[in-house]
Each structure stands twice: as C-alpha cells, then as structure tokens.
Enzyme design. Sequence first.
Site, short mmCIF file in Angstrom:
data_model
loop_
_atom_site.label_atom_id
_atom_site.label_comp_id
_atom_site.label_asym_id
_atom_site.label_seq_id
_atom_site.Cartn_x
_atom_site.Cartn_y
_atom_site.Cartn_z
N CYS A 2 0.90 -1.06 -0.01
CA CYS A 2 -0.05 0.04 0.14
C CYS A 2 0.74 1.23 -0.04
O CYS A 2 2.08 1.34 0.56
CB CYS A 2 -1.02 0.16 1.24
SG CYS A 2 -1.93 -1.40 1.30
N ARG A 27 5.41 -0.51 -6.15
CA ARG A 27 5.40 -1.13 -4.66
C ARG A 27 4.39 -2.31 -4.67
O ARG A 27 4.33 -3.09 -3.97
CB ARG A 27 5.10 -0.36 -3.50
CG ARG A 27 6.03 0.84 -3.33
CD ARG A 27 5.47 2.12 -2.65
NE ARG A 27 5.39 1.51 -1.28
CZ ARG A 27 5.99 1.53 -0.22
NH1 ARG A 27 7.43 2.08 -0.45
NH2 ARG A 27 5.85 1.06 0.92
N TRP A 74 -3.07 -2.69 -1.52
CA TRP A 74 -2.62 -4.29 -1.56
C TRP A 74 -3.48 -4.91 -0.81
O TRP A 74 -3.14 -4.86 0.57
CB TRP A 74 -1.10 -4.38 -1.48
CG TRP A 74 -0.82 -5.60 -1.88
CD1 TRP A 74 -0.25 -6.12 -3.21
CD2 TRP A 74 -0.14 -6.66 -0.84
NE1 TRP A 74 0.22 -7.52 -3.04
CE2 TRP A 74 0.21 -7.79 -1.74
CE3 TRP A 74 -0.35 -7.05 0.48
CZ2 TRP A 74 0.69 -9.00 -1.04
CZ3 TRP A 74 -0.24 -8.04 0.86
CH2 TRP A 74 0.77 -9.32 0.09
N ASN A 99 -2.28 2.48 5.52
CA ASN A 99 -1.48 1.57 5.12
C ASN A 99 -1.19 0.60 6.35
O ASN A 99 -1.10 1.39 7.80
CB ASN A 99 -0.08 2.02 5.00
CG ASN A 99 0.25 2.30 3.40
OD1 ASN A 99 -0.98 2.39 2.87
ND2 ASN A 99 1.28 3.12 3.22
N GLY A 100 -1.08 -0.70 6.36
CA GLY A 100 -0.86 -1.60 7.75
C GLY A 100 -1.99 -2.43 7.90
O GLY A 100 -2.90 -2.62 7.20
N GLU A 482 18.05 -18.53 -4.74
CA GLU A 482 17.83 -17.00 -5.22
C GLU A 482 17.31 -17.57 -6.73
O GLU A 482 16.23 -16.78 -7.08
CB GLU A 482 19.02 -16.05 -5.11
CG GLU A 482 18.72 -14.79 -5.87
CD GLU A 482 17.67 -13.95 -5.25
OE1 GLU A 482 16.97 -14.25 -4.24
OE2 GLU A 482 17.42 -13.05 -6.07
N LYS A 486 13.73 -16.19 -8.09
CA LYS A 486 13.08 -15.29 -9.39
C LYS A 486 12.41 -15.87 -10.04
O LYS A 486 11.46 -15.30 -10.53
CB LYS A 486 14.64 -14.93 -9.87
CG LYS A 486 15.61 -14.17 -9.14
CD LYS A 486 15.27 -12.60 -9.23
CE LYS A 486 14.33 -12.46 -7.99
NZ LYS A 486 15.08 -11.96 -6.58
N GLU A 489 8.73 -16.37 -8.70
CA GLU A 489 8.27 -14.84 -8.43
C GLU A 489 7.78 -14.27 -9.81
O GLU A 489 6.46 -13.98 -10.05
CB GLU A 489 9.33 -13.98 -8.11
CG GLU A 489 9.26 -13.58 -6.76
CD GLU A 489 10.35 -12.62 -6.43
OE1 GLU A 489 9.83 -11.39 -5.81
OE2 GLU A 489 11.61 -12.61 -6.91
N HIS A 505 18.56 -37.43 -1.11
CA HIS A 505 17.72 -37.96 0.03
C HIS A 505 16.24 -37.49 -0.22
O HIS A 505 15.75 -37.28 0.64
CB HIS A 505 18.23 -36.82 1.24
CG HIS A 505 19.54 -37.21 1.44
ND1 HIS A 505 20.11 -38.65 2.37
CD2 HIS A 505 20.97 -36.59 1.48
CE1 HIS A 505 21.44 -38.67 2.26
NE2 HIS A 505 21.87 -37.35 1.86
N LYS A 604 6.41 -4.89 -3.57
CA LYS A 604 7.88 -4.62 -3.36
C LYS A 604 8.31 -4.49 -2.14
O LYS A 604 9.24 -4.95 -1.53
CB LYS A 604 8.15 -3.06 -4.29
CG LYS A 604 9.44 -2.58 -4.07
CD LYS A 604 10.34 -3.64 -5.19
CE LYS A 604 11.85 -3.35 -4.83
NZ LYS A 604 12.40 -4.61 -5.63
#
Length: 609
Positions: A2, A27, A74, A99-100, A482, A486, A489, A505, A604
């Site tokens: 947000c 964001r 968001w 926001n929050g 990573e 990527k 995502e 394993h 973001k």
Amino acid sequence: MCGIVGAVARRDIVPVLTEGLRRLEYRGYDSCGVAVLQYGVPRRVRSVERVANLAEQVDHAGLSGTIGVAHTRWATHGAPVTGNAHPIFSCGEIVLVHNGIIENHEALRKELKTFGYAFDSETDTEVIAHLIHHMRKQDPTRDLLVAVRRSLRRLRGAYAIAVFAKSDPNLVIGARAGSPLVVGLTDRGNYLASDPMALAGTADRFVYLEEGDVAVLTCDGVKIVDCGGEAVRREVQTQRASHHTTELGPFRHYMQKEIFEQPSVLADATERVQTLTPTLFGANAPHVFKEVDSLLILACGTSYYSALTAKYWFESIARLPTQVEVASEYRYRESVVNPRTLVVVVSQSGETADTLAALRHAQQLGHRHTLAICNVAHSSMMRQTDLQYQTGAGPEIGVASTKAFTTQLVALFLLAATFAQARGVADAARQAQWLEQLHHLPAALNGVLALEPQIIRWAEAFAHYEHALFLGRGMHYPIALEGALKLKEISYVHAEAYPAGELKHGPLAIVTNEMPVVTIVPNDALIEKLKSNMQEVRARGGLLYVFADEDAPLDDDDGVNVIRLPAHDGPLSPILHVVPLQLLAYHTACVRGTDVDKPRNLAKSVTVE
Ligand code: AGP
C-alpha cells in the site's frame, strides 16, 4: 504494498496526488483511489485498474481541491474490489487512507456497530474512520487532532494514516506506528507520503515521522506531537528524490534495466572503498567490532538469501560464528541472547514489517549491537540501529530484487573482510587481494551480461516447463535458492532449490525427462562432488542446464546444456553466478507473457506482517 499520498496546498493538489500514486505503483497494488474536499464536499474516485486509468476517471469527474489524500491498496482484509479501495469515508465527514493492519478490527467493528455505524467495506481500515468520527462526536471541541489521537490509542497493529474532515477544510493529519510516513515541506503547501519518492519534483525537504508521531499539516506549517501528546521538533532532511531513476530508457522492463545496471551500481559501491576499515559501517563501529564475537543476521526473501551466502564468508574469511534466520521466525521464537552478538538486519527497503519487528524483538531481548544493511538511507531500519551501511543500488522498481541483491552481497562481503581485518585474521596481502577482486567485479559482470543471447535461447525452451529444480553447493547453494525464487516470482514456474548433495535424500524421486535441473558449477573445490550429483540427474533422464565457469572441467555430454561464464575464482563468485539466473527468470517470464515488474500477488515492500 500500500502507498499513501496526502496534500494541503495553495493550489489544486490533484496532479500531485495522482503523480504520487504513479510513483508508488512499483510497490505493488490491486486498487487505488483519490479523495479531495471540493467546494466543501468530500469527493472520491476509486478503481481496481491501474493508476493511469484512475487518473483518467479523476479528470473525467473534474476532481480538484486544495486538500486531499490518495492511496494504492494491496488487499489484506477484503477482496481487491472498488468498495474496499481507499479513501474510506465515515458518515460523509471523515476521509481516510491507511497502510498496515489493524489486528483488533473485529472487536472495534462490533463496538462501533452498537453506536449505529454501518460498514460499507470489508476492510480493517473502516474501523479507524468510524472511530475518528465517533471520538469527534464525543468531544465538545470537535478537534480533529484530539479525535485522531484518541482513536489511535484504541488500535492494535500497524498503521500509517492520512486523514481529513469535511468540517476542517484547511488541514490534513498524518500518523504512523509500524508503517512509514514522511512529511514533505514546501513554501506553497505540505504533503504526506509513505515513501519520499512519491513526492519527487514536489518537495525536497522531508521530515521522517517517528513511531507514534501525529502530524498536523496546513498550508503554512506542520505541527508534530509524539505518542505522549508532546509537541516535538523532528529533523528536516534535504533530499532530492531522483526523477531519472524511474525512467525505463531502452529496456523492456525495469527488471531488465536493473539487471543491466549492476556493473555500474557495483562500481559505485566498490570504488568508494579503498581500504577496509570498520568506520565504513558507522562512527561507532570500531568500538562495536572490538566487542563482537558472533553475528545474527535477520532478513526475508532475497535479502535472507544474501545473508545465507554471506554466512560462508563470515565463517571462512573472518572466522566469526554466524547465524542467519528468517525474520518472521526469529521474532516469535524463544532464543538465547549473547550480548556480544552483532545483530544485522538486511533489507532493500528497510521497511519490511517482519524484519523491522525482528530487529525490535532483538533489541527488547537485550541485544545492544545492531547494524542495518539497507538500500534506503532514511528507512526505519537505518534509523533504529546503531550502525548503518547503505548499499547504494539506487531505486529498484521491479518487484523481483536484482541489483539490490548483488549490492547487499558486496556490503556483506565488505563487512566480512573488515571483520577479518579488525580481528587480525587476514594479512595485508589478503586484504589487498579482496579489494582487487571487488574492484574487478563490474568488468566481470559485463562479461556475464554478454551471455544474454544464449540465455534467451534457453528461456524459450524453459518457458514450457511447469517445474524446475536448482542445485548448488557451498556458497552457491543460496544462489540456487535465489535463482529458484526469481523464477517462481516472475514466471510462475514452480521451482525448488537444493544443496546438490541433498538430491539423493528425496528430490531425486521427481527427476524425470520432463524436469529441468539448473546447476551452478563454479570451478571450486566441490566441483568433483557436483559432477557426481549431475550424473545422478542424468541417470534419471533429467535435463541439465548448467552455468559453469569457463575453466570448469566438464565433459561434453549429450543432453547437458552448458553456458560458460567468464573464468573467475575466489569468494565473490556467487555475485557473478546469480546474474545468469536473473536473466533466465526474466526471459522465461517474458516468453510466458507475465507482468514481469508487477508479478501477481506480490508487493515490492512488504510493510504488513
Ligand atoms: C525479492 O525478489 C522479493 N521481492 C522479496 O523476497 C524481498 O526480497 C523481501 O520481501 C524482502 O524485502 P526487503 O529486502 O525490502 O526487506
């Protein structure tokens, strides 16, 4: 996540509000809205489309005014539909963006219903708007600041808010606890934003609100009171929020631009370091470094993977015991405190709710030494630690972190090398060699970026798979993690990463001739072990996609695809090996036609828990 913009000025503030939202788009959001006080009446436009579409609707509706608030949402509580988009109204009087997350919103909702409030949305935010309305009604002075402060005392959770009232046509109030909020100062008016970048081109003097602060903005000034209600003065910081960095230039997406910016941002980050000295990490660092006997690194997502990579450096080159923990786990478990541990938080944004809460938790437990490694200079983490290091990646717009990751790795390597120097475990020749390797990084990265055409060819095949495995060993295992992150995502291909020795394993069971297995093969001490792991994959028909150092001794083998990176040895190899994985994810996503810079469901900066 947000975003908030608020304004009170001697001019029509609608263009500032919509431009601010446009700058916050990166964001991540799923709805947006603007509200102003126009001829004494609150008017709003909300949309579940992009900000550009909202701006058209705002134009069409003829919205204008001298006070207003705007928001990108968001969704957390309630679906991303227009009715849940902010600004939220209470009784046509209070207008609020938030926001929050308000954790006690259900209890408050019940209570407010008993006072006759009807709820138009499923959001937790609506309780704040009604609460302010209710508190104001109770107060004979009808003072908006009093009503806001009384309401905030009833909230549990995290918030940054911007609010105005129909009957106070000259002021906007902002408040924060747990989510960032900054005041932008100008001669013609004053502004609020969750990120100063939203106000680029409008304000260049900023006041970062502290936890619990409430700010009252009018055209002529800003009054701030702290959580106890005392008037306070906060430092004004002059900061030119950069325009140019949000330009896409010749690139198709911000992610591609940011991948290709890595040689230059790494050059900036490394050239400024000519000797290893603790003061790189703050004036108090020489004293702190003497006291420290171990590290605890807390982070989330990609930042967590940079910390995992660095653990190898801290233990091998600085001989410093290092623990790395996902922030959202650390904050809720019982841990043992060693007062000689340096707690390091690593974060691109410096605002990630879990990492911030983990930092505060560590401080409450009695950890005295803290260091933030962040990309954003005045972020909450940078302001709440005794030592700081700014990674200098510049604004990163793509949700998938790339240059922020490699600059974090440089910062962490510098930290490890500096500890090695300070602890007397590395002689001058070794230190000089590390600096030389760091200074050579930009050139080496250019060599890796030149592989893009070959990687595009792989991506065309890769885009047809729904699953992928990533393998690495030693300090390249976090790079495999990573690479897998990527890929999932931005391309939505399901990807998992394993230390190559773990394959037998369990994960080997899913290897078939349908399973691409991306393997990171540096020419290091583990190469023979890794080659055995690759044989295990080949024997099951698995499709190997290998990124190997130029001089890695690999036999040409049918069914094994190999791209050779320019030869490079030494501890910085992970920084080079992650770049082809970024490019592979990027081009796979392009072939699959996803929204690369704003992948679904992601934001973001994750400022909620
Ligand atoms: C990276 O590609 C992700 N978008 C995400 O994992 C990110 O690294 C994480 O949310 C932590 O963010 P921070 O670095 O701003 O704290």
